[in-house]
Enzyme design. Structure first.
Site, PDB file in Angstrom:
ATOM      1  N   ASP A   1      36.168 -10.013 -10.734  1.00 61.41           N
ATOM      2  CA  ASP A   1      37.071  -9.881 -11.866  1.00 61.41           C
ATOM      3  C   ASP A   1      38.404  -9.365 -11.317  1.00 61.41           C
ATOM      4  O   ASP A   1      38.523  -9.046 -10.130  1.00 61.41           O
ATOM      5  CB  ASP A   1      36.500  -8.975 -12.961  1.00 61.41           C
ATOM      6  CG  ASP A   1      37.128  -9.292 -14.319  1.00 61.41           C
ATOM      7  OD1 ASP A   1      38.235  -9.863 -14.361  1.00 61.41           O
ATOM      8  OD2 ASP A   1      36.520  -8.966 -15.356  1.00 61.41           O
TER       9      ASP A   1
HETATM   10  C1  NOJ Z   1      39.775  -9.552 -16.751  1.00 59.65           C
HETATM   11  C2  NOJ Z   1      38.667  -9.961 -17.663  1.00 59.65           C
HETATM   12  O1  NOJ Z   1      37.614  -9.025 -17.595  1.00 59.65           O
HETATM   13  C3  NOJ Z   1      38.113 -11.333 -17.357  1.00 59.65           C
HETATM   14  O2  NOJ Z   1      37.210 -11.681 -18.363  1.00 59.65           O
HETATM   15  C4  NOJ Z   1      39.221 -12.337 -17.225  1.00 59.65           C
HETATM   16  O3  NOJ Z   1      38.686 -13.610 -16.992  1.00 59.65           O
HETATM   17  C5  NOJ Z   1      40.121 -11.914 -16.096  1.00 59.65           C
HETATM   18  N1  NOJ Z   1      40.679 -10.616 -16.400  1.00 59.65           N
HETATM   19  C6  NOJ Z   1      41.248 -12.895 -15.847  1.00 59.65           C
HETATM   20  O4  NOJ Z   1      42.182 -12.847 -16.849  1.00 59.65           O
END
Ligand code: NOJ
Length: 742
Positions: free
Chosen positions: A290
């Site tokens: 993430d």
């Molecule tokens: C953080 C989020 O937890 C995730 O779900 C998302 O895909 C990413 N950022 C990218 O934006």
């Protein structure tokens, strides 16, 4: 289902990991791609390989710290970037891809984006759509979102979120399918199939990403990013099934959670990524961290510094580094020092190259960059009508005293109260920043189109920003009208990532407004908007009817008008329990019995002394403008062989005066197990559309997938014994039969 490895085995794999010299299972790539992938890999320098693992953001929605970097283009041209997120648009993606084509090996970039519930055409938020209990619809909206996103140059969506959540305080419940692992698995499957279609090579599909692996939704106290601490049994029984279903549906990628799971951050968790996902489950796709989650292993207290974090992540099986810049800056040194085996990097690169081949990017890196297709597809009529269909199907009728609704053949005037009813951005919902806000139909516009402008008396009722009440004009409108429709609830940014709440009640002023409107003596219909289960008991008590309208996207206002007017008879069912009190959280229908089961009589039982233990609205609940009678389930015999599929039949009759759709739900209870089992578990549902007086029979087949569970040895088993089978319109109001497996 294949039984998974035992804990001992898992631990041994975790211990040996993928450090230099240790063995791990390499991805097996079938032809026609295996030789192509290996031939590209054989040409790559270590630096270029590490580049493939490196993902940078463009200038879209940032969900973590952004490193402002003017060297990105130069790095792309050197082959030091494998993928980007937050880039969209046929022209913009073409320009960036042209830079990638200047790199030595001309390996195309992969463009990823959070296409969560649509692109420019916005569908209902995922939790809302899960209320439809219509898997085919969810497959079609995912396919629609994919079509529009792919036409805008996007190859990869970071969706679906398949996290199970039993805690409405957690803001991200809005992105998932609710609390039930079995239903969540079916939704995961449908959404993956929708996004990816039959083949990634199809230029109207995108690669999906099941996230957040794993148990991110089990964050303690509902605080986003918080620690999770759960038994392996609960992990397997409750949190992993939707991921497994996504993998079985061929999902191309999996994203790590931000959470620490039983002491090891998910991004550095070899048990999750190597033992289960890439080992037992045979996943040949790629894993992505993430945003910054590799670097975050330092504040977690699991890695000493960024170098240590890079080592832990790649060793554990995290292939792509989203915005930690740990791999691009540290992996070379780790390989040189013998702390990471190059084979480990090769495995990650092969997985990424495979997806680039499957998406057809090596054949034509610009195949998604077609401005004409983009113009034809974006906000096209077919997507808009799909958005309207999905929106009507997502609405849940929670109360309808005295058949207040529908307002069919209605010729009077409507007082429409509440600033939320006239706010495009709030109808669009969270995680839809590409959604065309000017295209969103508000409730006000929808009702004016339905009943005529002169018949809709709008008053904002409260200030959208501060919630300060503007009662006098609202009450004046209510007094002049024949019926009152009032919109209350959450603003669009109040559920979502980093939007946890300690109190899930709607604003106190909204409750006051509904009470005051009821005081005018008119019928009051409340529209409840938001992205999570909410507490709104006073508003409900002072309303004649309540429609849960969530955040419905582009066609929200038209869909709400369809349901208010009776054009569509609502059929949504709750995919999450709505608590009566925040202190009941975590509350979910499939809890386990105790030695002292809950009891209204109180005493030494598993209850509260100050509040009831019952929720406000149970899982699976949702009314209709008609009524249904669901019979007692029948089975042709009481005793069934362990390996024999059990058939259950039940009748359902429309006992009201309107055509309507009912979702007949089937729950089981395994009375005695080698580990305790929940008091009920959803194991089937069927939707039937019935005319007044019409009756039909629905049949369910329960096989190993429905009757089994994960035992103490983490094996999936079906055990002999007595089961209850319960059928009804929701998880509480059921009729029961019994059978025995021998
Ligand atoms: C953080 C989020 O937890 C995730 O779900 C998302 O895909 C990413 N950022 C990218 O934006």
């Amino acid at each position: 289902m294949r039984p998974i490895q035992t804990i001992a085995c898992a631990l041994s794999l975790f211990l040996c990991g993928c450090s230099a010299g240790s063995a791990f299972r390499e991805v097996e790539i079938e032809e026609p791609y295996g030789r192509k992938v290996d031939s590209v890999l054989s040409l790559m320098t270590l630096e270029e390989k590490i580049g493939q693992l490196n993902q940078y953001t463009g200038n879209g929605q940032a969900t973590g710290p952004v490193i402002d970097d003017t060297t990105k283009i130069a790095q792309i041209e050197k082959g030091l970037v494998g993928s980007m997120l937050n880039i969209r648009g046929a022209e913009r993606t073409r320009r960036l891809q042209e830079h990638a084509m200047k790199s030595r090996l001309r390996i195309p970039l992969l463009f990823g984006l959070d296409v969560i519930h649509g692109m420019q055409t916005v569908f209902p938020v995922p939790l809302a759509e899960a209320s439809s209990f219509d898997l085919d619809l969810m497959r079609r909206t995912a396919a629609g979102a994919a079509r529009e996103a792919a036409a805008q140059g996007v190859h990869w969506t970071f969706a679906p979120m398949v996290d199970i959540s039993r805690d409405a305080r957690w803001g991200r419940v809005v992105e998932g399918a609710g609390e039930d692992p079995w239903y969540g698995s079916l939704v995961a499957r449908a959404r993956v199939e929708g996004f990816q279609g039959r083949s990634l090579a199809d230029v109207t599909t995108v690669m999906a990403c099941a996230k957040h692996f794993a148990a991110y939704g089990a964050c303690i106290a509902g605080k986003d990013y918080n620690t999770t601490d759960l038994s392996l049994l609960t992990l397997h029984d409750t949190y992993l099934p939707p991921f497994r279903a996504a993998v079985e549906s061929g999902v191309g990628s999996v994203m790590n959670g931000f959470n620490d799971l039983n002491g090891i951050p998910a991004t550095g968790n070899a048990y999750l990524q190597r033992t289960l996902l890439k080992g037992e489950w045979g996943f040949d796709g790629l894993t992505v961290s993430d945003w910054g989650s590799i670097g975050e292993m330092v504040p977690h207290g699991y890695a000493a510094d960024l170098r240590d974090a890079a080592r832990a992540a790649i060793t554990a099986g995290c292939d792509v580094d989203m915005e930690s810049r740990a791999y691009v800056s540290r992996l070379r040194g780790l390989v040189a020092d013998g702390e990471v085996a190059e084979a480990c990097i090769d495995d990650a690169v092969r997985r990424i190259l495979l997806k680039k081949f499957q998406l057809g990017l090596f054949d034509d890196p610009f195949r998604y960059c077609d401005p004409e297709r983009e113009a034809r597809t974006v906000l096209c009529d077919s997507l808009r009508s799909l958005a309207r269909e999905a929106a009507v199907r997502s609405i849940v009728l929670l109360k309808n005293d005295g058949e207040t609704l529908p307002l069919d053949r209605f010729t009077g005037t409507v007082a429409l109260i509440g600033a939320l009813a006239d706010s495009r951005i709030d109808m669009r919902g969270i995680w839809a920043s590409d959604g065309a806000v000017e295209e969103v139909v508000t409730v006000r516009k929808g009702l004016e189109a339905r009943y005529g402008r002169a018949k809709v008396l709008y008053a904002e009722g409260y200030d959208l920003e501060t919630n300060r009440l503007h009662l006098a004009p609202a009450l004046a409108a209510a007094r002049r009208a024949d019926v009152v429709v009032v919109a209350v609830g959450e603003r669009y940014f109040q559920s979502g990532e980093a939007r946890s709440k300690a109190d899930i009640a709607i604003p106190r002023q909204h409750e006051e407004l509904v009470r005051a409107l009821k005081g005018c003596g008119k019928r009051v219909i409340t529209l409840l908007m938001g992205g999570r289960p909410m507490i709104f008991d006073e508003a409900a008590a002072h309303s004649d009817a309540v429609l849960l309208t969530w955040w419905l996207g582009t066609e929200a206002g038209n869909a709400i008008a369809d349901v208010l007017s009776g054009e569509y008879n609502p059929s949504g069912k709750l995919p999450m329990t709505f608590p009566a009190h925040v202190g009941q959280i975590p509350i979910y229908y499939n809890y386990k019995s105790t030695g002292r089961p809950e009891s209204k009589a109180g005493g030494y039982t598993c209850s509260y002394q100050d509040i009831d233990f019952e929720p406000a609205y149970p899982f699976g609940f949702g009314l209709s403008y008609t009524t249904f009678e669901i019979g007692t389930p029948t089975l042709e015999k009481r005793v069934w062989r362990l390996d024999e599929p059990v058939t259950v039949r039940v009748t359902v009759k429309n006992t009201g005066h309107r055509t309507g759709r009912e979702t007949v739900q089937l729950y089981i209870r395994d009375h005695v197990g080698s580990v305790t089992r929940p008091v009920r578990e959803l194991r089937g549902f069927r939707q039937v559309l019935l005319r007044p007086g019409e009756q039909t029979e629905v049949a369910f087949t329960l096989g190993a997938a429905e009757l089994g569970f994960w035992n103490a040895d983490l094996r999936y088993v079906v055990e002999p014994g007595v089961f209850s089978v319960m059928c009804g319109p929701d998880s509480k109001n059921v009729k029961t039969a019994e059978f025995e497996l021998r």
